[in-house]
Design an enzyme around this catalytic site. Structure first.
Site, PDB file in Angstrom:
ATOM      1  NE  ARG A 224      51.348  29.190  52.822  1.00  0.00           N
ATOM      2  CZ  ARG A 224      52.085  28.414  52.036  1.00  0.00           C
ATOM      3  NH1 ARG A 224      53.384  28.347  52.228  1.00  0.00           N
ATOM      4  NH2 ARG A 224      51.549  27.702  51.077  1.00  0.00           N
ATOM      5  CG  HIS A 296      50.459  24.499  58.489  1.00  0.00           C
ATOM      6  ND1 HIS A 296      50.748  23.320  57.844  1.00  0.00           N
ATOM      7  CD2 HIS A 296      49.476  25.088  57.749  1.00  0.00           C
ATOM      8  CE1 HIS A 296      49.991  23.201  56.773  1.00  0.00           C
ATOM      9  NE2 HIS A 296      49.208  24.263  56.677  1.00  0.00           N
ATOM     10  CG  ASP A 359      45.715  25.323  50.387  1.00  0.00           C
ATOM     11  OD1 ASP A 359      46.314  26.362  50.058  1.00  0.00           O
ATOM     12  OD2 ASP A 359      46.229  24.448  51.109  1.00  0.00           O
ATOM     13  CG  ASP A 362      45.845  31.016  45.465  1.00  0.00           C
ATOM     14  OD1 ASP A 362      45.326  31.932  44.806  1.00  0.00           O
ATOM     15  OD2 ASP A 362      46.901  31.158  46.117  1.00  0.00           O
ATOM     16  NE  ARG A 381      37.033  21.454  31.808  1.00  0.00           N
ATOM     17  CZ  ARG A 381      36.183  21.395  30.784  1.00  0.00           C
ATOM     18  NH1 ARG A 381      36.159  22.394  29.903  1.00  0.00           N
ATOM     19  NH2 ARG A 381      35.379  20.369  30.625  1.00  0.00           N
ATOM     20  CG  HIS A 420      65.813  22.609  41.709  1.00  0.00           C
ATOM     21  ND1 HIS A 420      67.112  22.972  42.007  1.00  0.00           N
ATOM     22  CD2 HIS A 420      65.748  22.472  40.353  1.00  0.00           C
ATOM     23  CE1 HIS A 420      67.796  23.064  40.886  1.00  0.00           C
ATOM     24  NE2 HIS A 420      67.002  22.759  39.865  1.00  0.00           N
TER      25      HIS A 420
END
Length: 624
Positions: A224, A296, A359, A362, A381, A420
């Site tokens: 990541r 994690h 987190d 992003d 904002r 999905h």
């Protein structure tokens, strides 16, 4: 030709000096040609130990050696007649090699130097003129006055400096020593803005990495990497806004800024292969009790301890403890409830109080951009409007819908991307492949030891696929099916009725098999795959905005919550979805699995709750 070569050499040395921001003269060509020791220069740099080698042809060799010594970057130059070192440059060519070793913090003086200390071969044997350069280089090596530091330096530079010193002794020359006073260690949190590293990110543009936060463990961050850089950047922006508006009031200093940014950079290093799949799908199948004792975030904290101990990274234990607490602030291992000072700092990277953190800022923007999806959420904002009141981050009341948009956009990404139907089919196959390989490779055992865990990444699939072992045959077949797009076949799905959400239990393959009535095809548990999808607004069936505090305007000192019915009646009345999807592992079983799935719905709810029946074409599907 000689004049042109001299100009090239002069420009190369000037470039090396400029990159180090040298404040001494590098133009003394007579010093270089005569072999006398050039003047030394230094500049304060932390965490960088490079060794630069500039090799020029056409009869001259100019070498710039840069070695960090006690938090100072010493720069020296040497020259000798002859060809390029090691034959790297041709007669009319030039080569420049820079081998940096980046680290998070300045290594302790006792830690061994990570620079390769032994050249690939003895250059003086194949290139006699290089011996002269080695002798000159020996004169340039800075040393310390104490015997202990001399021994340490010899250990750091190894055989390379030993060979140079021997060459100088053979000529009867005494190595010239440049002694610099040992500089005091720069306090944690302070840095030189001129020595920052610029990294371009396709979402946030240029990101400036502080010298003390240089990423040296690229392998750990590889899963990541871009997201970690983005969180680092947004954490810095959040701290900058708070420091500008309330810095004196809150007592925010550089230590606070660096600590929050470091937590943002390292918050996801504990992810296993394929991120959340490893944590939420694979480990629970291996050990059903792992969900209560592994996360994690917790592994990120353990890895950070391991990295600091293994590489002797110089960081105060109190600062390290705060970084770890910020990383696990939103997990079940959180220990921030007892934090008494600057509790708001723990809500920036991983917010365990209301779920609003950088987190999410992003990955929502990054994933929407990567998937070509439009996103109306504007994180800037919230970053610009945030204010600390009562040791808690609050937001302007006018930004209520922006906060709500954060949670609904996240839920939309889960529905359309992360969960999905095809994505879950691939995930189910990957989990089956990892389970088949686990007994032979001991994958789950790596999750118990940080020293071994960092070796796990997405490349484990390629390792399984190319391994010659017969024990991995089934795992290979599953991975090959993914490559050929022969995925588990989606049969159907249904949403759990709203009044059944509270007492709903996950559906298993056994439930599907037990609901079979037809005897045409006898289903087995290994023929069926079930995906239980949960999508919410981060707080289960509760509205997360009930935990968010707002304020009226900049001059108001009162914070309050806002009831959703006072804002809009179009907001959802339910904050959670539970979706059950069923897959057939073989295409010829789609009809039987679909029928058993329908029978299960009738038995549980008295009717079929799926939107429509499984298409007839899919029921008759076969692999070519």
């Amino acid at each position: 030709m000689w004049l042109a070569t001299a100009w090239v050499a002069t420009l190369a040395v000037w470039a090396a000096g400029w990159s180090a921001r040298s404040d001494a003269s590098w133009w003394g060509r007579s010093d270089v040609m005569s072999g006398r020791r050039p003047r030394m220069s230094w500049c304060d740099v932390r965490g960088l130990r490079p060794f630069a080698l500039c090799s020029l042809g056409c009869g001259w060799t100019v070498r710039a050696a840069l070695q960090l010594e006690s938090e100072r970057w010493y720069v020296g130059a040497a020259a000798s007649e002859g060809g390029g070192l090691g034959g790297r440059a041709g007669r009319d060519g030039a080569a420049f090699l820079l081998l940096p070793n980046l680290c998070l913090f300045n290594p302790s003086p006792s830690s061994p130097s990570p620079i390769p200390t032994t050249p690939p071969h003895d250059a003086s044997e194949t290139h006699p003129p290089v011996a002269a350069a080695a002798r000159t280089h020996a004169r340039l090596e800075p040393s310390r006055t104490s015997a202990s530091s001399t021994g340490r330096k010899a250990g750091e530079m190894g055989e390379y400096c030993a060979a140079a010193a021997a060459a100088a002794a053979a000529d009867g020359d005494e190595p010239a020593v440049a002694v610099r006073p040992r500089a005091a260690r720069r306090p944690y949190g302070e840095y030189d803005r001129f020595s920052t590293k610029q990294v371009f990110d396709n979402l946030h543009g240029n990101i400036s990495l502080d010298p003390v936060l240089r990423i040296w463990c690229i392998q750990v961050l590889s899963t990541r990497f871009e997201h970690s850089l983005g969180v680092y950047q947004l954490a810095g922006e959040a701290m900058q806004n708070l420091q500008m508006n309330q810095g004196k009031e809150l007592g925010i200093d550089r230590v606070d800024v660096q600590t929050v940014k470091l937590a943002g950079l390292l918050h996801d290093i504990g992810h296993g292969p394929f991120s959340h799949l490893f944590e939420h799908e694979f480990l629970p199948r291996v050990d059903p009790g792992s969900t209560s004792k592994w996360s994690h975030e917790h592994m990120s904290a353990l890895l950070l301890d391991n990295i600091v101990d293994k590489h002797a990274i110089d960081i105060e234990p109190d600062y390290l403890k705060i970084v770890k607490e910020m990383i696990i602030a939103s997990s079940k291992f959180s220990t921030t409830e007892g934090a008494k000072e600057k509790r708001f700092l723990y809500d920036i990277v991983a917010n365990g109080r209301n779920g609003i953190d950088v987190d999410k800022f992003d990955y929502i923007d990054r994933d929407s951009r990567a998937c070509g999806l439009g996103s109306n959420f504007q994180h800037w904002r919230l970053l610009q409007g945030m204010r600390v009141m009562g040791d808690e981050i609050c937001y302007p009341a006018k930004d209520y819908l922006s906060v709500h948009k954060l949670f609904t956009t996240r839920a939309d990404l889960h529905r359309t991307v992360y969960t999905h139907a095809k994505v879950k089919a691939v995930e189910l196959m990957l989990v089956d492949a990892l389970l088949e390989a686990n007994d032979y490779l001991g994958i789950a055992l790596h999750a118990e030891d940080p020293e071994e865990f960092w070796k796990l990444d997405d490349t484990i699939v390629k390792s399984i696929e190319t391994a010659p072992n017969d024990e991995l045959k089934k795992a290979k077949e599953i991975i090959q099916r993914i490559r050929r797009r022969q995925l588990y076949k989606f049969c159907n799905q249904y949403s759990v009725p709203k009044d059944k959400l509270e007492h709903f239990k996950d559906i298993t393959a056994q439930d599907i098999v037990c609901s079979q009535k037809s005897s045409k095809v006898l289903l087995k548990e290994e023929d069926v795959a079930v995906s239980n999808v949960k999508i919410d607004l981060t707080r289960g069936r509760d509205n997360p905005l009930e935990s968010v505090k707002f304020f009226k305007d900049s001059g108001c000192e009162e914070k309050f919550t806002i009831n959703e019915d006072r804002v809009s009646h179009l907001l959802p009345a339910c904050n959670q979805d539970r979706i059950v999807r069923v897959y057939a592992k073989k295409p010829e079983l789609v009809g039987a699995v679909s029928e058993a799935f329908e029978n299960l719905q009738v038995r549980m709810y008295g009717e079929k709750t799926q939107v429509h029946d499984t298409p007839t074409k899919k029921r008759r599907m076969r692999f070519d």
